[in-house]
Design a protein around this motif. Structure first.
Motif, PDB file in Angstrom:
ATOM      1  N   CYS A 295       0.814  -1.069  -0.132  1.00 11.92           N
ATOM      2  CA  CYS A 295      -0.044   0.137   0.099  1.00 11.92           C
ATOM      3  C   CYS A 295       1.036   1.201  -0.181  1.00 11.92           C
ATOM      4  CB  CYS A 295      -0.983   0.010   1.310  1.00 11.92           C
ATOM      5  SG  CYS A 295      -1.761   1.526   1.547  1.00 11.92           S
ATOM      6  N   VAL A 296       0.302   2.244  -0.693  1.00 19.20           N
ATOM      7  CA  VAL A 296       1.241   3.481  -0.657  1.00 19.20           C
ATOM      8  C   VAL A 296       0.225   4.650  -0.195  1.00 19.20           C
ATOM      9  CG1 VAL A 296       2.159   5.535  -1.941  1.00 19.20           C
ATOM     10  CG2 VAL A 296       2.678   2.979  -2.618  1.00 19.20           C
ATOM     11  N   PRO A 297       0.128   4.956   1.183  1.00 23.53           N
ATOM     12  CA  PRO A 297      -0.722   5.887   1.570  1.00 23.53           C
ATOM     13  C   PRO A 297      -0.615   7.159   1.190  1.00 23.53           C
ATOM     14  CG  PRO A 297       0.407   4.708   3.357  1.00 23.53           C
ATOM     15  CD  PRO A 297       1.424   4.533   2.280  1.00 23.53           C
ATOM     16  N   ILE A 298      -1.839   8.191   1.330  1.00 21.26           N
ATOM     17  CA  ILE A 298      -1.650   9.477   1.231  1.00 21.26           C
ATOM     18  C   ILE A 298      -0.181  10.062   1.628  1.00 21.26           C
ATOM     19  CG2 ILE A 298      -2.505  11.937   1.098  1.00 21.26           C
ATOM     20  CD1 ILE A 298      -5.148  10.249   0.538  1.00 21.26           C
ATOM     21  N   SER A 299       0.388  10.876   1.033  1.00 24.08           N
ATOM     22  CA  SER A 299       1.935  11.156   1.504  1.00 24.08           C
ATOM     23  C   SER A 299       1.910  12.072   2.935  1.00 24.08           C
ATOM     24  CB  SER A 299       2.575  12.076   0.237  1.00 24.08           C
ATOM     25  OG  SER A 299       1.947  13.290   0.098  1.00 24.08           O
ATOM     26  N   ASN A 300       1.010  12.820   3.069  1.00 29.39           N
ATOM     27  CA  ASN A 300       1.068  13.662   4.364  1.00 29.39           C
ATOM     28  C   ASN A 300      -0.047  12.811   5.388  1.00 29.39           C
ATOM     29  OD1 ASN A 300      -1.812  14.201   3.276  1.00 29.39           O
ATOM     30  ND2 ASN A 300      -1.418  16.469   3.419  1.00 29.39           N
ATOM     31  N   HIS A 301      -0.411  11.617   5.266  1.00 31.39           N
ATOM     32  CA  HIS A 301      -0.960  11.111   6.404  1.00 31.39           C
ATOM     33  C   HIS A 301      -0.067  10.287   7.236  1.00 31.39           C
ATOM     34  CE1 HIS A 301      -5.074  10.872   4.240  1.00 31.39           C
ATOM     35  NE2 HIS A 301      -4.733  12.130   4.186  1.00 31.39           N
ATOM     36  N   LEU A 302      -0.495  10.170   8.515  1.00 28.21           N
ATOM     37  CA  LEU A 302       0.326   9.694   9.465  1.00 28.21           C
ATOM     38  C   LEU A 302      -0.272   8.504  10.260  1.00 28.21           C
ATOM     39  CD1 LEU A 302       1.052  12.910  11.516  1.00 28.21           C
ATOM     40  CD2 LEU A 302       2.315  12.074   9.676  1.00 28.21           C
ATOM     41  N   TYR A 303      -1.372   8.063  10.002  1.00 26.47           N
ATOM     42  CA  TYR A 303      -2.330   6.980  10.506  1.00 26.47           C
ATOM     43  C   TYR A 303      -2.415   5.874   9.303  1.00 26.47           C
ATOM     44  CZ  TYR A 303      -2.521   9.599  14.753  1.00 26.47           C
ATOM     45  OH  TYR A 303      -2.253  10.129  15.889  1.00 26.47           O
ATOM     46  N   PHE A 304      -2.370   4.629   9.578  1.00 23.05           N
ATOM     47  CA  PHE A 304      -2.188   3.940   8.809  1.00 23.05           C
ATOM     48  C   PHE A 304      -3.058   2.596   9.039  1.00 23.05           C
ATOM     49  CE2 PHE A 304       0.420   6.465   6.456  1.00 23.05           C
ATOM     50  CZ  PHE A 304       1.471   6.638   7.169  1.00 23.05           C
ATOM     51  N   TYR A 305      -4.043   1.686   8.159  1.00 24.78           N
ATOM     52  CA  TYR A 305      -4.901   0.925   8.740  1.00 24.78           C
ATOM     53  C   TYR A 305      -4.924  -0.289   7.448  1.00 24.78           C
ATOM     54  CZ  TYR A 305      -6.386   4.931  11.286  1.00 24.78           C
ATOM     55  OH  TYR A 305      -6.513   6.071  12.033  1.00 24.78           O
ATOM     56  N   TRP A 306      -5.375  -1.461   8.116  1.00 26.04           N
ATOM     57  CA  TRP A 306      -5.481  -2.708   7.263  1.00 26.04           C
ATOM     58  C   TRP A 306      -7.028  -2.979   7.658  1.00 26.04           C
ATOM     59  CZ3 TRP A 306      -3.548  -3.978   2.681  1.00 26.04           C
ATOM     60  CH2 TRP A 306      -2.268  -3.403   2.415  1.00 26.04           C
ATOM     61  N   TYR A 307      -7.912  -3.274   6.747  1.00 24.18           N
ATOM     62  CA  TYR A 307      -9.114  -4.018   6.978  1.00 24.18           C
ATOM     63  C   TYR A 307      -9.309  -4.969   5.948  1.00 24.18           C
ATOM     64  CZ  TYR A 307     -10.929  -0.027   9.565  1.00 24.18           C
ATOM     65  OH  TYR A 307     -11.143   0.936  10.630  1.00 24.18           O
ATOM     66  N   ARG A 308     -10.180  -6.063   6.264  1.00 18.55           N
ATOM     67  CA  ARG A 308     -10.368  -7.151   5.291  1.00 18.55           C
ATOM     68  C   ARG A 308     -11.926  -7.189   5.165  1.00 18.55           C
ATOM     69  NH1 ARG A 308      -8.679 -13.056   8.018  1.00 18.55           N
ATOM     70  NH2 ARG A 308     -10.453 -13.208   9.063  1.00 18.55           N
ATOM     71  N   GLN A 309     -12.258  -7.904   4.102  1.00 15.65           N
ATOM     72  CA  GLN A 309     -13.603  -8.251   3.781  1.00 15.65           C
ATOM     73  C   GLN A 309     -13.568  -9.615   3.083  1.00 15.65           C
ATOM     74  OE1 GLN A 309     -15.646  -6.043   1.018  1.00 15.65           O
ATOM     75  NE2 GLN A 309     -17.573  -6.243   1.808  1.00 15.65           N
ATOM     76  N   ILE A 310     -14.079 -10.415   3.959  1.00 17.51           N
ATOM     77  CA  ILE A 310     -14.190 -11.979   3.311  1.00 17.51           C
ATOM     78  C   ILE A 310     -15.432 -12.098   2.525  1.00 17.51           C
ATOM     79  CG2 ILE A 310     -14.690 -14.381   3.834  1.00 17.51           C
ATOM     80  CD1 ILE A 310     -13.031 -14.092   6.473  1.00 17.51           C
TER      81      ILE A 310
END
Lengths: 113, 114
Positions: B23-38
């Protein structure tokens, strides 16, 4: 604890008629509420958000939602459906101070030509 | 408009193999997450990441999972030994602050374990 219940798994409406997608929430503290849309093979796009300001929230593409604390509801509406509105819609809650989002099970919206 | 970019869009892997979702997050963002959907189920929170460490994780995020920000732009999710039940759509998201009202999600990686 926080949770959301989307009352309809599938809604079908004719093009040009109103859309109503229902959502009830549960939150132990002041909630933030969101509606996200997912078109086929696409990511999750934010439609609108409620963050304790105005209770009637306007979003993109003509959608709006009203926060009703007494009914713990946050239903999504649109006056006139368009074919491009066909997608999966998710009601989402986040409690203040809690980082994670809790999703509902989703409502698939079908538009009949 | 800034986007969160996920690669690959679809990955097929054999059971027991390691897989890395990028994943490449938005450049000035500081918080990152992963979610999943079965398939057919809810979108579920996996993990949040801030300041190079995990800030919160769910019960799903066991020892088989790890996250890393190896450089200034990428954010990865590694599954060490994949199981059939890991088959799902995995979404990365980022936000500028902890109390940001809504994240920006990527378009997802569909992982199929065979």
């Amino acid at each position: 604890a926080q949770s959301v219940t989307q009352l309809d798994s599938h809604v079908s409406v004719s093009e040009g008629t109103p859309v109503l997608l229902r959502c009830n929430y549960s939150s132990s503290y002041s909630p933030s509420l969101f509606w996200y849309v997912q078109h086929p093979n696409k990511g999750l796009q934010l439609l609108l958000k409620y963050t304790s300001a105005a209770t009637l929230v306007k979003g993109i593409n003509g959608f709006e939602a009203e926060f009703k604390k007494s009914e713990t509801s946050f239903h999504l509406t649109k006056p006139s459906a368009h074919m491009s509105d066909a997608a999966e819609y998710f009601c989402v809650v986040r409690t203040f101070g809690n980082e994670k989002l809790t999703f509902g099970t989703g409502t698939r919206l079908t538009i009949i030509p | 408009e800034p986007e969160v970019t996920q690669t690959p869009s679809h990955q097929v892997t054999q059971m027991g193999q390691e897989v890395i979702l990028r994943c490449v997050p938005i450049s000035n963002h500081l918080y990152f997450y992963w979610y999943r959907q079965i398939l057919g189920q809810k979108v579920e929170f996996l993990v949040s990441f801030y300041n190079n460490e995990i800030s919160e994780k769910s019960e799903i995020f066991d020892d088989q999972f790890s996250v890393e920000r190896p450089d200034g732009s990428n954010f990865t999710l590694k599954i060490r030994s994949t199981k059939l039940e890991d088959s799902a759509m995995y979404f990365c998201a980022s936000s500028p602050s902890r109390d940001s009202y809504g994240y920006t999600f990527g378009s997802g990686t569909r992982l199929t374990v065979v």
